[in-house]
Motif scaffolding. Structure first.
Motif, PDB file in Angstrom:
ATOM      1  N   SER A   1      20.529   4.523  20.348  1.00  0.00           N
ATOM      2  CA  SER A   1      20.185   5.769  21.193  1.00  0.00           C
ATOM      3  C   SER A   1      19.131   6.462  20.581  1.00  0.00           C
ATOM      4  O   SER A   1      18.166   7.051  21.198  1.00  0.00           O
ATOM      5  CB  SER A   1      21.406   6.418  21.390  1.00  0.00           C
ATOM      6  N   VAL A   2      19.440   6.680  19.176  1.00  0.00           N
ATOM      7  CA  VAL A   2      18.533   7.692  18.646  1.00  0.00           C
ATOM      8  C   VAL A   2      18.541   7.369  17.120  1.00  0.00           C
ATOM      9  O   VAL A   2      19.406   6.804  16.658  1.00  0.00           O
ATOM     10  CB  VAL A   2      18.690   9.107  18.734  1.00  0.00           C
ATOM     11  N   LEU A   3      17.291   7.397  16.563  1.00  0.00           N
ATOM     12  CA  LEU A   3      17.026   7.280  15.091  1.00  0.00           C
ATOM     13  C   LEU A   3      16.952   8.505  14.513  1.00  0.00           C
ATOM     14  O   LEU A   3      16.083   9.413  15.140  1.00  0.00           O
ATOM     15  CB  LEU A   3      16.106   6.414  14.767  1.00  0.00           C
ATOM     16  N   ILE A   4      17.666   9.125  13.712  1.00  0.00           N
ATOM     17  CA  ILE A   4      17.423  10.033  12.883  1.00  0.00           C
ATOM     18  C   ILE A   4      16.954  10.011  11.403  1.00  0.00           C
ATOM     19  O   ILE A   4      17.666   9.202  10.597  1.00  0.00           O
ATOM     20  CB  ILE A   4      18.675  11.183  12.724  1.00  0.00           C
ATOM     21  N   THR A   5      15.640  10.497  11.000  1.00  0.00           N
ATOM     22  CA  THR A   5      15.330  10.107   9.832  1.00  0.00           C
ATOM     23  C   THR A   5      14.065  11.068   9.482  1.00  0.00           C
ATOM     24  O   THR A   5      13.666  11.872  10.197  1.00  0.00           O
ATOM     25  CB  THR A   5      14.716   8.615   9.661  1.00  0.00           C
ATOM     26  N   GLY A   6      13.770  11.208   8.061  1.00  0.00           N
ATOM     27  CA  GLY A   6      12.864  11.878   7.586  1.00  0.00           C
ATOM     28  C   GLY A   6      11.324  11.372   7.708  1.00  0.00           C
ATOM     29  O   GLY A   6      11.419  10.309   7.962  1.00  0.00           O
ATOM     30  N   PHE A   7      10.604  12.388   7.981  1.00  0.00           N
ATOM     31  CA  PHE A   7       8.999  11.741   7.952  1.00  0.00           C
ATOM     32  C   PHE A   7       8.438  10.812   7.106  1.00  0.00           C
ATOM     33  O   PHE A   7       7.515  10.096   7.077  1.00  0.00           O
ATOM     34  CB  PHE A   7       8.097  13.038   8.405  1.00  0.00           C
ATOM     35  N   ASP A   8       8.999  10.950   5.815  1.00  0.00           N
ATOM     36  CA  ASP A   8       8.643  10.177   4.796  1.00  0.00           C
ATOM     37  C   ASP A   8       8.600   8.910   4.599  1.00  0.00           C
ATOM     38  O   ASP A   8       8.140   8.077   4.200  1.00  0.00           O
ATOM     39  CB  ASP A   8       9.128  10.884   3.409  1.00  0.00           C
ATOM     40  N   ILE A   9       9.648   8.377   5.661  1.00  0.00           N
ATOM     41  CA  ILE A   9       9.577   6.889   5.835  1.00  0.00           C
ATOM     42  C   ILE A   9       9.293   6.304   7.313  1.00  0.00           C
ATOM     43  O   ILE A   9       9.958   5.132   7.801  1.00  0.00           O
ATOM     44  CB  ILE A   9      11.234   6.289   5.502  1.00  0.00           C
ATOM     45  N   ILE A  10       8.371   7.261   8.007  1.00  0.00           N
ATOM     46  CA  ILE A  10       8.096   6.678   9.281  1.00  0.00           C
ATOM     47  C   ILE A  10       7.132   5.322   9.119  1.00  0.00           C
ATOM     48  O   ILE A  10       7.444   4.445   9.800  1.00  0.00           O
ATOM     49  CB  ILE A  10       7.291   7.789   9.960  1.00  0.00           C
ATOM     50  N   PHE A  11       6.484   5.215   8.160  1.00  0.00           N
ATOM     51  CA  PHE A  11       5.616   4.128   8.082  1.00  0.00           C
ATOM     52  C   PHE A  11       6.567   3.056   7.394  1.00  0.00           C
ATOM     53  O   PHE A  11       6.494   1.743   7.946  1.00  0.00           O
ATOM     54  CB  PHE A  11       4.552   4.352   6.950  1.00  0.00           C
ATOM     55  N   PHE A  12       7.241   3.362   6.310  1.00  0.00           N
ATOM     56  CA  PHE A  12       8.085   2.284   5.680  1.00  0.00           C
ATOM     57  C   PHE A  12       9.018   1.676   6.468  1.00  0.00           C
ATOM     58  O   PHE A  12       9.096   0.589   6.622  1.00  0.00           O
ATOM     59  CB  PHE A  12       9.023   2.965   4.618  1.00  0.00           C
ATOM     60  N   TRP A  13       9.578   2.580   7.376  1.00  0.00           N
ATOM     61  CA  TRP A  13      10.698   2.040   8.386  1.00  0.00           C
ATOM     62  C   TRP A  13      10.710   2.084   9.662  1.00  0.00           C
ATOM     63  O   TRP A  13      11.001   1.037  10.217  1.00  0.00           O
ATOM     64  CB  TRP A  13      11.980   2.693   7.463  1.00  0.00           C
ATOM     65  N   VAL A  14      10.395   3.250  10.183  1.00  0.00           N
ATOM     66  CA  VAL A  14      10.385   3.268  11.567  1.00  0.00           C
ATOM     67  C   VAL A  14       9.313   2.287  12.397  1.00  0.00           C
ATOM     68  O   VAL A  14       9.928   1.830  13.120  1.00  0.00           O
ATOM     69  CB  VAL A  14      10.168   4.954  12.015  1.00  0.00           C
ATOM     70  N   ALA A  15       8.369   2.409  11.704  1.00  0.00           N
ATOM     71  CA  ALA A  15       7.088   1.549  12.433  1.00  0.00           C
ATOM     72  C   ALA A  15       7.657   0.247  12.217  1.00  0.00           C
ATOM     73  O   ALA A  15       7.432  -0.789  13.085  1.00  0.00           O
ATOM     74  CB  ALA A  15       5.811   1.727  11.529  1.00  0.00           C
TER      75      ALA A  15
ATOM     76  N   ASP B   1       1.052  -1.262   0.095  1.00  0.00           N
ATOM     77  CA  ASP B   1       0.004  -0.036   0.098  1.00  0.00           C
ATOM     78  C   ASP B   1       0.863   1.340   0.107  1.00  0.00           C
ATOM     79  O   ASP B   1       0.527   2.264  -0.673  1.00  0.00           O
ATOM     80  CB  ASP B   1      -0.778   0.155   1.272  1.00  0.00           C
ATOM     81  N   LEU B   2       2.005   1.130   0.561  1.00  0.00           N
ATOM     82  CA  LEU B   2       2.955   2.478   0.814  1.00  0.00           C
ATOM     83  C   LEU B   2       3.670   2.622  -0.477  1.00  0.00           C
ATOM     84  O   LEU B   2       3.983   4.053  -0.446  1.00  0.00           O
ATOM     85  CB  LEU B   2       3.730   2.068   2.156  1.00  0.00           C
ATOM     86  N   GLU B   3       3.556   1.844  -1.458  1.00  0.00           N
ATOM     87  CA  GLU B   3       4.439   2.097  -2.502  1.00  0.00           C
ATOM     88  C   GLU B   3       3.395   2.591  -3.754  1.00  0.00           C
ATOM     89  O   GLU B   3       3.765   2.846  -4.906  1.00  0.00           O
ATOM     90  CB  GLU B   3       5.106   0.793  -2.961  1.00  0.00           C
ATOM     91  N   VAL B   4       2.304   2.751  -3.293  1.00  0.00           N
ATOM     92  CA  VAL B   4       1.314   3.286  -4.099  1.00  0.00           C
ATOM     93  C   VAL B   4       1.056   4.807  -3.688  1.00  0.00           C
ATOM     94  O   VAL B   4       0.989   5.267  -2.795  1.00  0.00           O
ATOM     95  CB  VAL B   4      -0.055   2.649  -3.929  1.00  0.00           C
ATOM     96  N   VAL B   5       1.077   5.846  -4.916  1.00  0.00           N
ATOM     97  CA  VAL B   5       1.001   7.183  -4.708  1.00  0.00           C
ATOM     98  C   VAL B   5      -0.234   7.482  -5.580  1.00  0.00           C
ATOM     99  O   VAL B   5      -0.405   7.175  -6.430  1.00  0.00           O
ATOM    100  CB  VAL B   5       2.098   8.092  -5.011  1.00  0.00           C
ATOM    101  N   GLN B   6      -0.995   8.347  -4.821  1.00  0.00           N
ATOM    102  CA  GLN B   6      -2.128   8.747  -5.681  1.00  0.00           C
ATOM    103  C   GLN B   6      -1.778  10.041  -6.464  1.00  0.00           C
ATOM    104  O   GLN B   6      -1.087  10.786  -6.053  1.00  0.00           O
ATOM    105  CB  GLN B   6      -3.171   9.210  -4.399  1.00  0.00           C
ATOM    106  N   GLU B   7      -2.071  10.090  -7.693  1.00  0.00           N
ATOM    107  CA  GLU B   7      -1.863  11.322  -8.599  1.00  0.00           C
ATOM    108  C   GLU B   7      -3.260  11.833  -9.126  1.00  0.00           C
ATOM    109  O   GLU B   7      -4.043  10.823  -9.476  1.00  0.00           O
ATOM    110  CB  GLU B   7      -1.179  10.623  -9.860  1.00  0.00           C
ATOM    111  N   GLU B   8      -3.472  12.936  -9.104  1.00  0.00           N
ATOM    112  CA  GLU B   8      -4.594  13.466  -9.708  1.00  0.00           C
ATOM    113  C   GLU B   8      -4.495  13.613 -10.893  1.00  0.00           C
ATOM    114  O   GLU B   8      -3.764  14.036 -11.798  1.00  0.00           O
ATOM    115  CB  GLU B   8      -4.605  15.274  -9.071  1.00  0.00           C
ATOM    116  N   VAL B   9      -5.577  13.176 -11.553  1.00  0.00           N
ATOM    117  CA  VAL B   9      -5.595  12.968 -13.120  1.00  0.00           C
ATOM    118  C   VAL B   9      -6.931  13.583 -13.643  1.00  0.00           C
ATOM    119  O   VAL B   9      -8.253  13.132 -13.187  1.00  0.00           O
ATOM    120  CB  VAL B   9      -5.763  11.402 -13.302  1.00  0.00           C
TER     121      VAL B   9
END
Length: 906
Positions: free
Chosen positions: A508-522, A187-195
């Motif tokens: 101790s700490v993970l530093i990452t971008g919000f775009d992969i909270i679902f993909f990776w952090v979770a 599901d996460l690898e699907v991006v919605q595009e306005e058409v």
RNA sequence: GGGCGGUUAGCUCAGUUGGUAGAGCGCCUGCUUUACACGCAGGAUGUCGGGGGUUCGAGUCCCUCACCGCCCACCA
């Protein structure tokens, strides 16, 4: 002697090599005995990747913390590595094959995978070298790859265990299918595009009446954005409470072009507001329809092959129950084997010809696209492997709820919870060749045996069938994120119980971008908790996305990509790093302007030249120099300021306020040390030899050392270089700067601070008035300090030389009264008078003073209004009220003096 | 449709317990001052998106509106 500027492009790589040679970044390097571990695992970049601005930011922030902790003597491990990036990497190699008119099928699986490994060996190091160029102080000796042997073993182990626990299972359901890449995606690898599409309204003729396009009672209208799927329709749904259609529920319609008789069912999924209120149901090609189909026991008719070509001939599900009607024959002849979009046109055309097309409306809607392949994805009925994510998510949610893992900034926890609490089964199988092949073997009857090796699977099969049977391995590989999810422990040696695993997990700490909270952090949270029993990290610092100057997401297609390597080339890695840190305010996107990088490059030049100046003036470090024994006021002042800066920077970094830390360091170095300390120390440094000069030289050298330490996490290259260069004179350096202890705030001297702050204020005021009066820089004026106390007069004596030089004053003296025709600067510690007779137009000075008086008047009026408000006096805290009174009195006193001065000029 | 964030100097952005605002760049005026013109000194510029509220006091808290952006869901 230092050169005039720091040649970043030439020097930085040399420094990087020195760190490498010294093993300065090896796990535990420079650690205090018994120190606590500090671990960060790098978000593994794709092997195919090259450094982009997001990497630059992400790794700069990690490196700042890692270098800070290393300097604090912690047992630091920054675990590096790269990700095999299944689809992305496979695509790269496939593209290369395509250039030679080849397809991976031509090679076969084994040879193709071998080719990918070859490619990895050749080009996989690019990103790592770029990270090194940025200054990332990872323990490169421990570099891992998600498909190396150890990590692959971890993947096997995890898969098998989750399977045995019932948390991994195989299921046939609709998946997001990428018809270009020919694989399922999550599901996460699907991006919605306005058409901008259309809404086609079709008439489906009712059973038992003659279809007449001009008679609405003979048909029901359905609206669709996907005409081609009508070939697989198995029902029409209307809302149970929709009176318009109530009478039709239970009747059937004849599907045009096909001839299938399909029911009209009542289902709450149908939305009376949308389209015609009646919706066609295609269970095999739409997620919602799939659910509707299950509720009404509808057949699932798959009309596509894997490339989304329409398959009608020989399609049993499609043909079942159909009569060999003329229109069906035509449909099959016309559409079989054609692409979904070609069929869309054909369906619309034929529907129109048959009078079944009621109208076409323009319609903007979101169409799901594969994030890699870029083509619309197709909901597709296949067998895939799934992880029961909902189950694994439970403890992962609790951990964050109970604060064992904390997001910084905290707002991201909401996002995390939102997703985790509604998590769907995770489709982990991919129809690719590059990746971890699924450890499942099938017997002749299709029964799956999941095991860590073929032997083990064979043994299980033997036990099951009672004899040896031929097994075939599952062709699919795992989603790349499956192995990434194990990263915090697989890189440390799990499933072996290695010393590193014991020492450095949890991180101790993970530093990452919000775009992969679902993909990776979770997913790391889920896997870490399940297999290690503890959260994989204590803090999760989520940083912003780097955008271009206008705030647009950088993308190749937009052509607005700023390449960090270009910036490094032009301004140096230090400048880029400092810029990113300075702009990394929490919770905001970073819009990067090149001018900002140039500004911080200037800062590094400033630092360089300050050290150069010190060098020219013999400011050599003195062995055993004890700052607390300094007696010179100027030195005691700068040491006080150093202590403050150290405190500010440290405190900010501990709170992940990178921008505040960078700002505090910047202000101290430029605004305090360079602008004032170096300027004020010039008379001493160029004056006669003696204890004062010795102490000043030693202090300057000491402060520079502190500055280098303080800036090192931000600007590791220039500081390391200066550390080495300043080490050439005086006692030799014991270690690299990277392994030197982080400073702690020293003692402060409030008396010295008061004195020098007065001096700074006096000089600034005189300069300001001179500029305002238009006095030429070359003109030297005498200054007279009036109405000052003995202490202040003493300060004047002490610093007369500095004032003369920095404020362009011919002589500084104290007097009872101001000379006639003077400009007068009223300060808290006396009035500074500048005799202007003959130098300047006195009317201008009168105007200046009048303006000053007016300003003070306004201030006083404002405060008085406040103080006259009984509510304020009654309710505001006593200290605030008192503060206002003091301010008012101060202003009033100054106003009186300004008026007095005005009077004298009149 | 659900959620989140943003709107502060010409531009890009800071502003941590509420006490009328700062930086960098740019701009203006000067300057070969014992490192630095990638510099030095001085300066100008803000009704802190609009409206309402809480408070003695709001850029800062609450409500509301407008615009911008992102995430999630949705091929009628």
């Amino acid at each position: 002697m230092l050169d005039k500027t720091f040649e970043a492009a030439a020097i930085e790589p040399r420094i990087a090599a020195a760190w490498d040679e010294a093993g300065a970044f090896r796990a535990g390097a420079g650690a205090e005995p018994g120190a606590d571990p500090f671990t960060i695992v790098i978000p593994p970049p794709n092997v195919t990747g090259s450094l982009h601005m997001g990497h630059a930011l992400n790794n700069t922030l990690q490196d700042i913390l890692v270098r800070l902790m290393r300097m604090r003597g912690r047992d630091v491990l920054w675990q590096p590595g790269t990700d095999h990036a299944g689809i992305a990497t496979q695509m790269v190699v496939e593209r290369q094959l395509a250039e030679r008119q080849q397809h991976r099928r031509d090679l076969g699986r084994e040879r193709f995978v071998a080719k990918v490994w070859e490619w990895k060996a050749e080009s996989g190091g690019t990103i790592v070298n770029q990270l090194k160029r940025l200054g990332a102080s990872c323990d490169w000796s421990r570099e891992r790859f998600t498909m190396d042997e150890g990590l692959s073993r971890a993947v096997l182990k995890v898969f098998v265990r989750l399977y045995r626990e019932g948390l991994i299972y195989k299921d046939k359901r609709l998946v997001n299918w990428d018809p270009k890449l020919l694989t399922a995606i999550s599901d996460l690898e699907v991006v919605q595009e306005e058409v901008k599409g259309h809404l086609w309204h079709f008439r489906y003729p009712l059973e038992g009446v003659a279809f007449d396009p001009s008679d609405p009672s003979t048909y029901i209208v359905v609206a669709t954005t996907r005409p081609e799927t009508m070939l697989g329709d198995t029902a029409v749904a209307v809302h149970p409470e929709d009176e318009r259609y109530a009478a039709l529920v239970g009747r059937r319609v004849r599907l045009p072009l096909v001839g299938r008789m399909i029911p009209i069912v009542a289902d709450a999924y149908s939305d009376p507001e949308k389209g015609s209120g009646a919706v066609k149901i295609t269970p095999a090609h739409d997620f919602n329809d799939f659910e509707v189909g299950k509720r009404h026991n509808l057949p699932q008719i798959n009309i596509f092959d894997v490339e989304a070509h329409v398959v009608l001939k020989g399609n049993e599900a499609f043909l079942e129950g159909l009569e060999a009607a003329e229109d069906l024959a035509e449909t099959v002849a016309l559409m079989h084997g054609r692409d979904r979009f070609a069929v869309r046109k054909l369906v619309v055309q034929r529907m129109e010809e048959g009078g079944f097309l009621e109208k076409i409306e323009p319609h903007v809607h979101a169409v799901p696209h594969g994030d890699r392949g870029g083509v619309p994805i197709e909901p597709y009925l296949t067998d895939q492997w799934y992880v029961n994510a909902a189950e694994l998510a439970k403890p992962a949610i609790t951990s964050v709820r109970e604060g064992r893992t904390v997001f910084v900034p905290k707002t991201w926890e909401k996002t995390y919870f939102e997703w985790m609490e509604n998590i769907q089964p995770w489709c982990i199988s991919r129809q690719l060749w590059w990746g971890h092949q699924i450890p499942a073997w099938y017997g002749p009857d299709g029964k799956a045996f999941v095991a860590e090796s073929e032997e083990e699977a064979a043994a299980e099969a033997r036990a099951h069938y009672g004899e040896s049977v031929g097994l075939s391995r599952d062709e699919d590989v795992l989603d790349t994120w499956f192995s990434s999810a194990l990263w915090p422990f697989s890189t440390l040696g799990w499933p072996e119980e290695t010393a590193e695993l014991k020492r450095y997990y949890p991180t101790s700490v993970l530093i990452t971008g919000f775009d992969i909270i679902f993909f990776w952090v979770a997913r790391m949270m889920m896997m870490g908790l399940h297999f290690m029993g503890t959260e994989p990290f204590r803090d999760v610092y989520i940083h912003a996305l780097v955008r271009d100057e206008k705030g647009a997401k950088m993308s190749k297609t937009k052509g607005n990509v700023i390449d960090p390597l270009d910036l490094i080339e032009d301004y140096g890695a230090d400048a880029l790093r400092f810029t990113l840190a300075a702009m990394a305010a929490q919770g905001r996107d970073i819009k990067l302007a090149t001018s900002r990088v140039a500004g911080y490059r200037n800062f590094s030049t400033k630092l360089w030249n300050a050290v150069r100046f010190a060098e020219m003036n013999g400011c050599v470090r003195v062995a055993g120099f004890d700052p607390s024994s300094a007696t010179e006021t100027l030195n005691r002042w700068i040491l006080t300021e150093v202590a403050r800066a150290v405190g500010e920077v440290t405190e900010a970094l501990d709170a992940y306020r990178f921008n505040d830390a960078a700002g505090a360091a910047y202000r101290f170095v430029w605004g305090t040390f360079c602008d004032w300390y170096l300027e004020l120390s010039k008379p001493v440094l160029t004056g006669e030899d003696g204890p004062a000069k010795d102490e000043t030289r030693a202090t300057a050298a000491h402060v520079i050392d502190e500055i280098l330490k303080l800036l090192h996490p931000f600007m590791p290259f220039i500081t390391e270089e200066l550390w080495a260069r300043t080490g050439e004179a005086g006692p030799s350096r014991e270690t690299l700067l990277a392994l030197t202890r982080w400073p702690t705030p020293g003692a402060t001297a409030p008396d010295a601070a008061a004195e020098i702050n007065w001096l700074v204020e006096a000089i600034s005021e005189i300069r300001s008035v001179r500029a305002e009066m238009g006095i030429a820089p070359a003109t030297q004026l005498p200054m007279v300090l009036v109405g000052a106390d003995a202490a202040t007069r003493g300060w004047l004596d002490t610093h007369a030389a500095a004032i003369q030089r920095l404020a362009r004053v011919s002589e500084a003296s104290a007097a009872e009264a101001a000379p006639p025709q003077s400009a007068q600067i009223v300060t808290a510690r006396g009035t500074i008078a500048l005799p202007l007779a003959g130098v300047v137009d006195l009317a201008a000075e009168r105007a200046r003073l009048a303006k000053e008086a007016e300003k003070l008047d306004g201030e006083i009026a404002r405060i008085e209004k406040k103080l006259d408000n009984p509510q304020f006096v009654a309710r505001a805290p006593e200290e605030v009220v008192e503060e206002e009174r003091t301010k008012r009195d101060g202003y009033a006193e100054r106003l009186a003096k300004v008026r007095e001065a005005l009077g004298r000029l009149a």
